[in-house]
Design an enzyme around this catalytic site. Structure first.
Site, PDB file in Angstrom:
ATOM      1  N   ASP A 288     -33.262  38.101 -25.033  1.00 32.18           N
ATOM      2  CA  ASP A 288     -34.705  38.329 -24.966  1.00 32.18           C
ATOM      3  C   ASP A 288     -35.430  37.058 -24.562  1.00 32.18           C
ATOM      4  OD1 ASP A 288     -37.126  40.191 -26.143  1.00 32.18           O
ATOM      5  OD2 ASP A 288     -37.489  38.062 -26.510  1.00 32.18           O
TER       6      ASP A 288
ATOM      7  N   TYR B 254     -42.415  31.860 -21.978  1.00 35.18           N
ATOM      8  CA  TYR B 254     -41.502  30.927 -22.625  1.00 35.18           C
ATOM      9  C   TYR B 254     -41.092  29.791 -21.687  1.00 35.18           C
ATOM     10  CZ  TYR B 254     -40.742  34.754 -26.019  1.00 35.18           C
ATOM     11  OH  TYR B 254     -40.891  35.762 -26.937  1.00 35.18           O
TER      12      TYR B 254
ATOM     13  N   LYS C 259     -40.862  39.649 -20.480  1.00 33.20           N
ATOM     14  CA  LYS C 259     -42.194  40.157 -20.789  1.00 33.20           C
ATOM     15  C   LYS C 259     -43.217  39.634 -19.789  1.00 33.20           C
ATOM     16  CE  LYS C 259     -40.792  39.442 -25.562  1.00 33.20           C
ATOM     17  NZ  LYS C 259     -39.810  38.394 -25.262  1.00 33.20           N
TER      18      LYS C 259
ATOM     19  N   LEU D 205     -36.490  36.399 -39.035  1.00 35.92           N
ATOM     20  CA  LEU D 205     -36.199  35.567 -40.208  1.00 35.92           C
ATOM     21  C   LEU D 205     -37.447  34.860 -40.722  1.00 35.92           C
ATOM     22  CD1 LEU D 205     -32.819  34.042 -38.958  1.00 35.92           C
ATOM     23  CD2 LEU D 205     -33.164  36.045 -40.419  1.00 35.92           C
TER      24      LEU D 205
ATOM     25  N   LYS E  80     -33.338  33.715 -33.261  1.00 34.93           N
ATOM     26  CA  LYS E  80     -33.238  32.601 -32.311  1.00 34.93           C
ATOM     27  C   LYS E  80     -32.648  31.378 -33.004  1.00 34.93           C
ATOM     28  CE  LYS E  80     -36.271  29.598 -31.802  1.00 34.93           C
ATOM     29  NZ  LYS E  80     -36.523  28.170 -32.166  1.00 34.93           N
ATOM     30  N   SER E  81     -31.755  30.683 -32.313  1.00 30.54           N
ATOM     31  CA  SER E  81     -31.250  29.400 -32.781  1.00 30.54           C
ATOM     32  C   SER E  81     -30.643  28.672 -31.583  1.00 30.54           C
ATOM     33  CB  SER E  81     -30.191  29.580 -33.872  1.00 30.54           C
ATOM     34  OG  SER E  81     -29.693  28.320 -34.286  1.00 30.54           O
TER      35      SER E  81
ATOM     36  N   ASN F 298     -25.454  34.317 -37.291  1.00 28.24           N
ATOM     37  CA  ASN F 298     -26.443  35.398 -37.214  1.00 28.24           C
ATOM     38  C   ASN F 298     -25.873  36.685 -36.647  1.00 28.24           C
ATOM     39  OD1 ASN F 298     -28.420  33.741 -38.282  1.00 28.24           O
ATOM     40  ND2 ASN F 298     -29.349  33.244 -36.307  1.00 28.24           N
TER      41      ASN F 298
END
Length: 282
Positions: A46, A51, A76, A194, A235-236, A245
């Site tokens: 995503d 971004y 997006k 999270l 996200k990480s 995750n």
């Protein structure tokens, strides 16, 4: 073997229930982060125009060597206030995202914010109808839309959004909006699943559940999302955490665990971390 289950969207497209988000990942780091995620077993990525990392994301996808049909890529439209978003502007923005990603189609294309004060998301959605009909986006949807915004779309268009991607975590569970989604056949996708780590993962209630299951707090919260039926995109950029995750399919929360997590954001305890879609127009 990839063990992530999928959800069937309202147009028949299959979407993984757990994906990898790249919000706030610099473009220069996105290639490595996406490559790590894909190597770990994620198949849903995503990103978004705003971004600024569609290029790095596309490079990571290309470098993976994974067949395109095995991947699910979301981006997006940044329908910001800096321009008038007529049909041509939307189609150009979509083409620009495809070019930056280096892809010939998108699996899911979303309107990033409703911006109700601008009163243009219906006309933007009409361009999305055209993109969907062309097949260059397998599915189209929205992000951060409220019940009133979804009702407005339903009154103006026969095309029901496949997904509404919203802020959603135990501190802000959005039960009313999730119920609207269920009524309309819209899949619920959680951004910041999270809670951006802002207090949620250190709460004693979460820590106690994690200890009982021998899991991390993040794994417990992601398991809560999955058992509610949400799609989640943690996200990480840390490889160990990226893998952790994804490792949420070997255990289940019981009814007491779910109730304890539900209670964290019940009623007046609910708190939003991100912007309010009713007023956000940056």
């Amino acid at each position: 073997m990839n063990q992530v289950p999928t959800v069937t969207l309202n147009n028949g497209t299959h979407m993984p229930r757990l994906g990898f988000g790249v919000w706030q990942v610099p473009d220069a780091e996105a290639e490595r982060a996406v490559a790590t995620a894909l190597e770990a077993g994620y198949r849903s990525i995503d990103t978004a125009a705003v971004y600024g990392n569609e290029g790095g994301t596309g490079k990571g996808i290309a470098a993976s060597g994974i067949a395109r049909e095995e991947l699910f890529v979301t981006t997006k439209l940044w329908n910001g206030p800096s321009r008038k978003w007529g049909r041509d502007a939307v189609l150009r923005a979509f083409d620009d995202s495809l070019a930056r990603l280096g892809l010939d189609h998108i699996d899911l294309y979303l309107i990033h914010w409703p911006r109700p004060m601008r009163d243009d998301f219906v006309s933007i959605w009409q361009a999305f109808e055209e993109i969907a009909a062309s097949g260059r986006a397998k599915a189209v949807g929205v992000s951060n839309f409220r019940p009133a915004d979804l009702e407005r779309l339903a009154a103006e268009s026969p095309l029901v959004p496949a997904v509404n991607q919203i802020e959603l975590h135990p501190l802000f569970p959005q039960a009313e909006l999730r119920a609207v989604h269920a009524e309309r056949g819209i899949a619920t996708e959680a951004w910041s699943p999270l809670g951006q780590g802002k207090g949620l993962l250190t709460l004693p209630e979460v820590a106690a559940i994690a200890a009982r299951h021998g899991r991390s707090a993040a794994q417990v919260v992601l398991r809560w999302h999955l058992q509610l039926g949400n799609i989640a995109i943690p996200k990480s950029v840390t490889p160990a955490r990226i893998r952790e995750n994804l490792d949420v399919f070997g255990f289940e929360l019981d009814a007491a665990d779910m109730a304890a997590l539900d209670a964290l954001g019940a009623g007046a305890a609910a708190r939003r971390i991100g912007p309010d879609p009713a007023v956000f127009d940056v």
